[in-house]
Design an enzyme around this catalytic site. Structure first.
Site, PDB file in Angstrom:
ATOM      1  N   ASP A 280       0.399  -1.077   0.164  1.00 57.23           N
ATOM      2  CA  ASP A 280      -0.154   0.549   0.042  1.00 57.23           C
ATOM      3  C   ASP A 280       0.942   1.331   0.366  1.00 57.23           C
ATOM      4  OD1 ASP A 280      -2.384  -1.610  -0.019  1.00 57.23           O
ATOM      5  OD2 ASP A 280      -3.275  -0.566   2.123  1.00 57.23           O
TER       6      ASP A 280
ATOM      7  N   SER B 106       8.259   4.324   5.379  1.00 60.92           N
ATOM      8  CA  SER B 106       9.345   3.677   3.964  1.00 60.92           C
ATOM      9  C   SER B 106       8.996   3.982   2.583  1.00 60.92           C
ATOM     10  CB  SER B 106      10.222   2.436   4.364  1.00 60.92           C
ATOM     11  OG  SER B 106      11.393   2.696   3.916  1.00 60.92           O
TER      12      SER B 106
ATOM     13  N   HIS C 219       4.776  -7.653  -0.632  1.00 58.97           N
ATOM     14  CA  HIS C 219       4.430  -8.648  -0.886  1.00 58.97           C
ATOM     15  C   HIS C 219       4.900  -8.950  -2.144  1.00 58.97           C
ATOM     16  CE1 HIS C 219       0.771  -9.206   1.927  1.00 58.97           C
ATOM     17  NE2 HIS C 219       0.911  -8.223   2.151  1.00 58.97           N
TER      18      HIS C 219
END
Length: 260
Positions: free
Chosen positions: A86, A226, A142
């Protein structure tokens, strides 16, 4: 003057000792008192979380929270490449023949970023994508494709901010910060996923250890906001037309397609 002042303040606070204090505090029971305020300030979506806000014992647990699978649907098209996080798209472009990319009008050395000349060559002329995770985002990472993990390595020791100010005034945080690189090979070519540590907290925890990975499978997580950089081998990937600077993406969303 603004650039000089920004760098001075960061250098004064960007030390192992201050990083350790922040990390220790975020993992302590005392940090739980900040959880409600943090959730409110950063508008954390509590509906999608696996646990209720009151069940988190430390601020760190909230940082690395998991979410219900039904809230991040992984695209099943075999040729699609999905967003691994995200995030906000900070920049897209082509890796230049000078072995550099341009991000916020600054040149970054891909050779320095990867620290591996052998891996670098295949990405010259390929597409790159910069994905920034703010403190409000879900921090688990992911895999954007299914394939074989051919190599993983880490390098760097700094932890400069990687937000817009950091990219504008910082000392090349994308190629100097602590980072972990995962290279994945699929039938369409290679992809390098560069996970870049953020200010104060350098923790990037790897959660996937086997040789093969499935698209959408968790590979690691950040302990704070990050950046993830995706580098695609030349002529192996096309970017979806809607993926532009400042676009918000979510895990599982299609960002492009492997080329036949």
């Amino acid at each position: 003057m603004q650039k000089w002042l920004y760098r001075l303040l960061i250098e004064l606070t960007n030390h192992r000792f201050s990083s350790l204090i922040l990390k220790k505090f975020s993992q302590s029971r005392a940090s739980a008192i900040l959880i409600p305020a943090y959730a409110k300030i950063y508008s954390i979506d509590q509906v999608e979380m696996e646990k209720k806000l009151t069940e988190f014992k430390t601020l760190h647990e909230l940082f690395v929270r998991k979410i219900k699978k039904e809230h991040r649907v992984i695209d099943k098209n075999e040729s699609s490449v999905i967003s691994p996080v995200d995030a906000v798209v900070e920049e897209t472009g082509i890796v230049m023949s000078s072995k550099e990319i341009i991000v916020k009008n600054k040149r970054y050395s891909i050779a320095e970023m990867l620290g591996d000349e052998e891996s670098l060559s295949k990405y010259i002329g390929g597409i790159f994508l910069i994905l920034y995770l703010s403190p409000s985002h879900y921090h688990r990472i992911h895999s954007p494709i299914s394939g074989e993990i051919t190599k993983q390595w880490e390098l760097g020791s700094k932890s400069y901010p990687v937000n817009r100010l950091g990219l504008k005034y910082g000392r090349e945080p994308l190629s100097k910060n602590f980072r972990k690189v995962t290279e994945i090979h699929t039938d369409g070519g290679h992809l390098a996923m560069v996970k870049v540590g953020a200010m104060f907290v350098n923790s990037i925890e790897t959660t996937h250890t086997s040789k093969y990975i499935t698209k959408g499978e968790e590979i690691a997580y950040f302990s704070f906001g990050s950046t993830v950089i995706l580098l695609f081998e030349k002529d192996c990937f096309t970017l979806k037309s809607t993926i532009k600077t400042s676009y918000d993406v979510r895990v599982g969303e299609v960002i492009g397609y492997k080329m036949e």
